[in-house]
Enzyme design. Sequence first.
Site, PDB file in Angstrom:
ATOM      1  N   ASP A 204       9.295  -4.040  22.835  1.00  0.00           N
ATOM      2  CA  ASP A 204       8.799  -2.553  23.259  1.00  0.00           C
ATOM      3  C   ASP A 204      10.069  -1.756  23.148  1.00  0.00           C
ATOM      4  OD1 ASP A 204       6.105  -3.292  23.948  1.00  0.00           O
ATOM      5  OD2 ASP A 204       7.001  -4.209  25.731  1.00  0.00           O
TER       6      ASP A 204
ATOM      7  N   HIS B 191      12.171  -9.449  30.928  1.00  0.00           N
ATOM      8  CA  HIS B 191      10.901 -10.193  30.561  1.00  0.00           C
ATOM      9  C   HIS B 191      10.797 -11.217  31.449  1.00  0.00           C
ATOM     10  CE1 HIS B 191       8.097 -12.439  27.875  1.00  0.00           C
ATOM     11  NE2 HIS B 191       7.506 -11.282  27.690  1.00  0.00           N
TER      12      HIS B 191
HETATM   13  N1  ACO Z   1      15.518  -2.423  34.808  1.00  0.00           N
HETATM   14  C1  ACO Z   1      16.277  -3.009  35.886  1.00  0.00           C
HETATM   15  N2  ACO Z   1      16.265  -3.870  36.621  1.00  0.00           N
HETATM   16  C2  ACO Z   1      15.243  -4.811  36.216  1.00  0.00           C
HETATM   17  C3  ACO Z   1      14.428  -4.573  35.220  1.00  0.00           C
HETATM   18  C4  ACO Z   1      14.588  -3.499  34.337  1.00  0.00           C
HETATM   19  N3  ACO Z   1      13.986  -3.170  33.305  1.00  0.00           N
HETATM   20  N4  ACO Z   1      13.784  -5.581  35.173  1.00  0.00           N
HETATM   21  C5  ACO Z   1      13.914  -6.411  35.774  1.00  0.00           C
HETATM   22  N5  ACO Z   1      14.976  -6.048  36.919  1.00  0.00           N
HETATM   23  C6  ACO Z   1      15.697  -6.754  37.858  1.00  0.00           C
HETATM   24  C7  ACO Z   1      14.729  -6.578  39.124  1.00  0.00           C
HETATM   25  O1  ACO Z   1      15.005  -5.468  39.838  1.00  0.00           O
HETATM   26  C8  ACO Z   1      15.138  -7.949  39.800  1.00  0.00           C
HETATM   27  O2  ACO Z   1      16.265  -7.709  40.476  1.00  0.00           O
HETATM   28  P1  ACO Z   1      16.659  -8.471  41.868  1.00  0.00           P
HETATM   29  O3  ACO Z   1      16.765  -9.798  41.552  1.00  0.00           O
HETATM   30  O4  ACO Z   1      18.044  -8.006  42.365  1.00  0.00           O
HETATM   31  O5  ACO Z   1      15.639  -8.003  42.831  1.00  0.00           O
HETATM   32  C9  ACO Z   1      15.479  -8.926  38.551  1.00  0.00           C
HETATM   33  O6  ACO Z   1      15.834  -8.114  37.541  1.00  0.00           O
HETATM   34  C10 ACO Z   1      14.355  -9.897  37.947  1.00  0.00           C
HETATM   35  O7  ACO Z   1      13.150  -8.974  38.035  1.00  0.00           O
HETATM   36  P2  ACO Z   1      11.767  -9.261  38.328  1.00  0.00           P
HETATM   37  O8  ACO Z   1      10.737  -8.146  38.435  1.00  0.00           O
HETATM   38  O9  ACO Z   1      11.554 -10.299  39.511  1.00  0.00           O
HETATM   39  O10 ACO Z   1      11.359 -10.282  37.014  1.00  0.00           O
HETATM   40  P3  ACO Z   1       9.983 -10.344  36.462  1.00  0.00           P
HETATM   41  O11 ACO Z   1       9.955 -11.495  35.539  1.00  0.00           O
HETATM   42  O12 ACO Z   1       8.923 -10.485  37.822  1.00  0.00           O
HETATM   43  O13 ACO Z   1       9.571  -9.132  35.893  1.00  0.00           O
HETATM   44  C11 ACO Z   1       9.424  -7.564  34.007  1.00  0.00           C
HETATM   45  C12 ACO Z   1       9.399  -8.882  34.370  1.00  0.00           C
HETATM   46  C13 ACO Z   1       7.827  -7.078  34.779  1.00  0.00           C
HETATM   47  C14 ACO Z   1       8.950  -7.381  32.529  1.00  0.00           C
HETATM   48  C15 ACO Z   1      10.524  -6.581  34.357  1.00  0.00           C
HETATM   49  O14 ACO Z   1      11.618  -7.095  33.678  1.00  0.00           O
HETATM   50  C16 ACO Z   1      10.306  -5.150  34.073  1.00  0.00           C
HETATM   51  O15 ACO Z   1       9.842  -4.572  35.035  1.00  0.00           O
HETATM   52  N6  ACO Z   1      10.536  -4.765  32.891  1.00  0.00           N
HETATM   53  C17 ACO Z   1      10.565  -3.190  32.424  1.00  0.00           C
HETATM   54  C18 ACO Z   1       9.312  -3.091  32.131  1.00  0.00           C
HETATM   55  C19 ACO Z   1       8.873  -3.599  30.629  1.00  0.00           C
HETATM   56  O16 ACO Z   1       9.575  -3.332  29.885  1.00  0.00           O
HETATM   57  N7  ACO Z   1       7.800  -4.507  30.560  1.00  0.00           N
HETATM   58  C20 ACO Z   1       7.458  -5.094  29.135  1.00  0.00           C
HETATM   59  C21 ACO Z   1       7.627  -6.634  29.286  1.00  0.00           C
HETATM   60  S1  ACO Z   1       7.191  -7.244  27.783  1.00  0.00           S
HETATM   61  C22 ACO Z   1       5.600  -7.202  27.565  1.00  0.00           C
HETATM   62  O17 ACO Z   1       4.782  -7.232  28.399  1.00  0.00           O
HETATM   63  C23 ACO Z   1       5.121  -6.778  26.137  1.00  0.00           C
END
Ligand code: ACO
Length: 430
Positions: free
Chosen positions: A364, A307
């Site tokens: 979620d 998140h």
């Molecule tokens: N699985 C694997 N790796 C992940 C995940 C995941 N679910 N989420 C983040 N990471 C990793 C990224 O690859 C990144 O790694 P790196 O630093 O080595 O490049 C690091 O964690 C940071 O992730 P970002 O995408 O930069 O973080 P951001 O804050 O931009 O994204 C997000 C947050 C979009 C929610 C992300 O965690 C994600 O895609 N999660 C899966 C989708 C999801 O469940 N979304 C619901 C969110 S809650 C809501 O909106 C109701």
Amino acid sequence: MSDTAKLLLPDGQSLDLQVLTGTEKEKAIDISELRSKTGYITLDPGFVNTGSCESGITYLDGEKGVLQFRGYPIEELAENSTFIEVAYLLINGELPKKEQLNNFSDRINGHAMIHEDMRHFFEGFSQNAHPMVILSAMVSSLSAYYAEASGRASLEELEINSARLIAKISTIAAFSYKKSAGQPFVYPRDDLSYCENFLNMMFSVPAEPYEMNPEIVQALELLLILHADHEQNCSASTVRVVGSSRANVYASVASGILALWGPLHGGANQQVVQMLQNILEDGGGISKYIEMAKNQNSEFRLMGFGHRVYKNFDPRARILKNTCDSLLKKLGINDPLLEIAIELEATALNDDYFIERKLYPTLDFYTGIIYRTIGIPLNMFTVMFALGRVPGWIAQWKEMHEDPKQKIARPRQLFTGQTKRGFVPAVERN
Ligand code: ACO
């Protein structure tokens, strides 16, 4: 006396910037005069460090895993309140007295019918249309029926429009399900509570009335409460941005619904269950999926994990995990997806990749399993999220319009394209 921060710029300019402190001691640097005084802008892709407004609705501390609506901890609201009471709290700022709650609830019940002409709109959508598209289009269409709704609504106008939105969105959601199931629409009933009415519109058929199960009604109340607001996320910000142009509340909320649909936002609840189903069909082993999520060359992410703001347990996920477990036990259901979800969570929480990046399960991760138990089909999961989020969107829209500092949202950019050049006629171009 407020603190100031001093900004020193490479061209020798300096600027004193006011440091603001919120009621929960969060600090913000006010840069509203930066460009007019220095010519500089700030650059912050994804608005990771940018506060777009001052708000008194929802407080969220992602490091500590705290969530409060108007000062009330989410755990207390989940335990003691109802969705309609929480909607009142978010929109009006205080918990209602008994009479206020009854009036608010009656008003919502009284607005649950949609204009009969709108029924025909459903016929125009293909049977396979995703219900989120239908939901957004229908909510947007409400502007056509309530043309008086304006972007500068009086409090009285907004009260009516809020009641219409909260009420009619559940009717629209249920009708869109009935359309996809090929079943006749079931009209709203005034004598039922909000959640009972929704379940009845979804699941009763002319041949057989829907038998109300109090455990399911209570689970739905809880789900909607937990979804009701989440400060300046993608969809709430969309509602505010669209509303800042003085678009009416229906148009603004319809835009929020579309923003919510994306798989990285509200669409994640559908993706989680799809992922769990894939794992089950693949033999139930989770290690392949954990490795795929960790592989930087793979697009795969562990859905429902991670998140932007929570770097600790999402308190909503904690509540839902317990509910999920107890609901399934009470109903005598053994869902293999819950076992896979629990194993995935435990494995990820002990894995360095997830620990280092502070990736925890979000709300979620468990909602989908509860929706399945209630009988909600997969493609309706994000619609359920929208249903719960409507009061939050209305509260955000209202607060924005009441804020005297509010301006039309209009971010700047750092231009990195082609500099000025002369036009060359087509025949002379190489
Ligand atoms: N699985 C694997 N790796 C992940 C995940 C995941 N679910 N989420 C983040 N990471 C990793 C990224 O690859 C990144 O790694 P790196 O630093 O080595 O490049 C690091 O964690 C940071 O992730 P970002 O995408 O930069 O973080 P951001 O804050 O931009 O994204 C997000 C947050 C979009 C929610 C992300 O965690 C994600 O895609 N999660 C899966 C989708 C999801 O469940 N979304 C619901 C969110 S809650 C809501 O909106 C109701």
